[in-house]
Design an enzyme around this catalytic site. Structure first.
Site, PDB file in Angstrom:
ATOM      1  N   ASP A  13      -6.006   5.933   1.300  1.00 22.33           N
ATOM      2  CA  ASP A  13      -6.250   4.538   1.666  1.00 22.33           C
ATOM      3  C   ASP A  13      -5.653   4.228   3.043  1.00 22.33           C
ATOM      4  OD1 ASP A  13      -7.191   1.995   1.357  1.00 22.33           O
ATOM      5  OD2 ASP A  13      -5.764   1.396  -0.184  1.00 22.33           O
ATOM      6  N   ARG A  17      -7.256   0.120   8.289  1.00 24.00           N
ATOM      7  CA  ARG A  17      -6.084  -0.561   8.868  1.00 24.00           C
ATOM      8  C   ARG A  17      -5.471   0.246  10.005  1.00 24.00           C
ATOM      9  NH1 ARG A  17      -3.402  -1.554   3.192  1.00 24.00           N
ATOM     10  NH2 ARG A  17      -5.257  -0.402   2.599  1.00 24.00           N
ATOM     11  N   ARG A  26     -13.308   1.021  12.801  1.00 28.21           N
ATOM     12  CA  ARG A  26     -12.898   1.556  11.500  1.00 28.21           C
ATOM     13  C   ARG A  26     -13.300   3.025  11.327  1.00 28.21           C
ATOM     14  NH1 ARG A  26     -11.523  -1.502   7.304  1.00 28.21           N
ATOM     15  NH2 ARG A  26     -12.640  -0.094   5.925  1.00 28.21           N
ATOM     16  N   HIS A  30     -11.563   6.680   9.833  1.00 23.32           N
ATOM     17  CA  HIS A  30     -12.103   7.684   8.907  1.00 23.32           C
ATOM     18  C   HIS A  30     -12.100   9.064   9.563  1.00 23.32           C
ATOM     19  CE1 HIS A  30     -12.982   4.575   6.109  1.00 23.32           C
ATOM     20  NE2 HIS A  30     -13.968   4.031   6.807  1.00 23.32           N
ATOM     21  N   LEU A 124      -7.198  27.600  -3.828  1.00 25.84           N
ATOM     22  CA  LEU A 124      -7.118  26.136  -3.924  1.00 25.84           C
ATOM     23  C   LEU A 124      -8.499  25.575  -4.256  1.00 25.84           C
ATOM     24  CD1 LEU A 124      -5.768  23.331  -3.412  1.00 25.84           C
ATOM     25  CD2 LEU A 124      -6.284  23.638  -0.979  1.00 25.84           C
ATOM     26  N   ARG A 179      -1.052   7.610  -3.661  1.00 28.43           N
ATOM     27  CA  ARG A 179      -1.894   6.632  -2.960  1.00 28.43           C
ATOM     28  C   ARG A 179      -1.152   6.176  -1.710  1.00 28.43           C
ATOM     29  NH1 ARG A 179      -5.940   2.030  -5.109  1.00 28.43           N
ATOM     30  NH2 ARG A 179      -6.585   1.292  -3.068  1.00 28.43           N
ATOM     31  N   ARG A 185      -2.523   0.719  -6.951  1.00 24.87           N
ATOM     32  CA  ARG A 185      -3.587   0.547  -7.954  1.00 24.87           C
ATOM     33  C   ARG A 185      -4.298   1.876  -8.147  1.00 24.87           C
ATOM     34  NH1 ARG A 185      -4.606  -3.739  -4.463  1.00 24.87           N
ATOM     35  NH2 ARG A 185      -6.027  -2.593  -3.116  1.00 24.87           N
TER      36      ARG A 185
END
Ligand code: FPP
Length: 231
Positions: A13, A17, A26, A30, A124, A179, A185
């Site tokens: 997350d 921001r 934005r 990413h 992995l 997170r 959450r």
């Protein structure tokens, strides 16, 4: 001696921001977040953690502006094109969770190729959760269970029977769920698989997340006493 987590799940997350606080688009967040995924895989290989699940695109993320959705899938495509050889060489196996049929054609083709090329990876397993929602996964599993018992009265499945109907039945349960970006959450992520996961949160955004943060989360995990409902 406490053991290392075998399966880490990550809710990545804060890309947006990270970017907007720097006056960037934005999608730049990413892009930077994709670099973090690359660094994370390298580090997990180094510290020998064999399973990771990454929440890359949720069933709810379709509500974002179309341009942002396009940018995310273009970055996924770029990631596969750029990193596939390295992943094959390093023994990474790519699997996915989520209904891929809604993804752009190019992403589906690249993922299919990547899964095939990495199928023998032993070091992995990287589970990319794409168009993934835990409720969707559970609804599908319930429907599949009903189908297998067609005509007969429905029995309550055992955990073993039910797990077989989830996207990745052979991955071990999640030990540690991380997170980033200060949110605490689950956001519809792995509700079944994370039933006994230890949760670890950091204020850092995903682009800022480093190998040292993985080490801090693992060290904290190893200090915790897991009881699984016992004493
Ligand atoms: C959360 O940040 C991040 C996402 C919803 C997408 C994660 C996608 C990537 C890391 C790039 C995709 C690449 C691959 C290889 C799968 P946010 O946008 O919710 O951040 P915010 O809460 O600050 O707005």
């Amino acid at each position: 001696m406490p053991t290392q987590p075998q399966h880490i799940a990550v809710i990545m997350d804060g890309n947006g921001r990270w970017a907007t606080s720097r006056g960037l688009k934005r999608s730049e967040g990413h892009r930077e977040g994709t670099e973090t995924i690359d660094r994370l895989l390298d580090h997990l290989l180094k510290i020998k953690i064999p399973y990771v699940s990454l929440y890359a695109f949720s069933t709810e993320n379709w509500r974002r502006p179309k341009a942002e959705i396009t940018a995310i899938f273009n970055l996924l495509n770029e990631f596969i094109v750029k990193k596939l050889e390295k992943m094959v060489a390093n023994g990474v196996r790519i699997v996915t969770s989520g209904d891929l049929s809604r993804l752009p054609r190019k992403s589906r083709d690249l993922l299919a190729d990547a899964m095939q090329r990495t199928a023998k990876g032993k070091k992995l397993t990287a589970n990319f959760c794409l168009n993934y929602g835990a409720r969707d996964e559970l609804h599908r599993a319930a429907a599949a269970w009903a189908t297998t018992s067609a005509g007969k009265s429905l029995k309550v499945p055992t955990e073993k029977q039910f797990k077989k109907l989830l996207w990745q039945p052979n991955l071990p349960e999640i030990d540690l769920l991380v997170r980033t970006a200060g949110e605490q959450r689950l956001s519809n992520f792995m509700l079944y698989q994370a039933a006994y996961a230890e949760l670890w949160f950091t204020e850092k955004t995903w682009p800022e997340f480093s190998a040292a943060d993985v080490d801090a989360a693992v060290a904290e995990f190893m200090r915790r006493k897991r009881k699984f409902g016992g004493l």
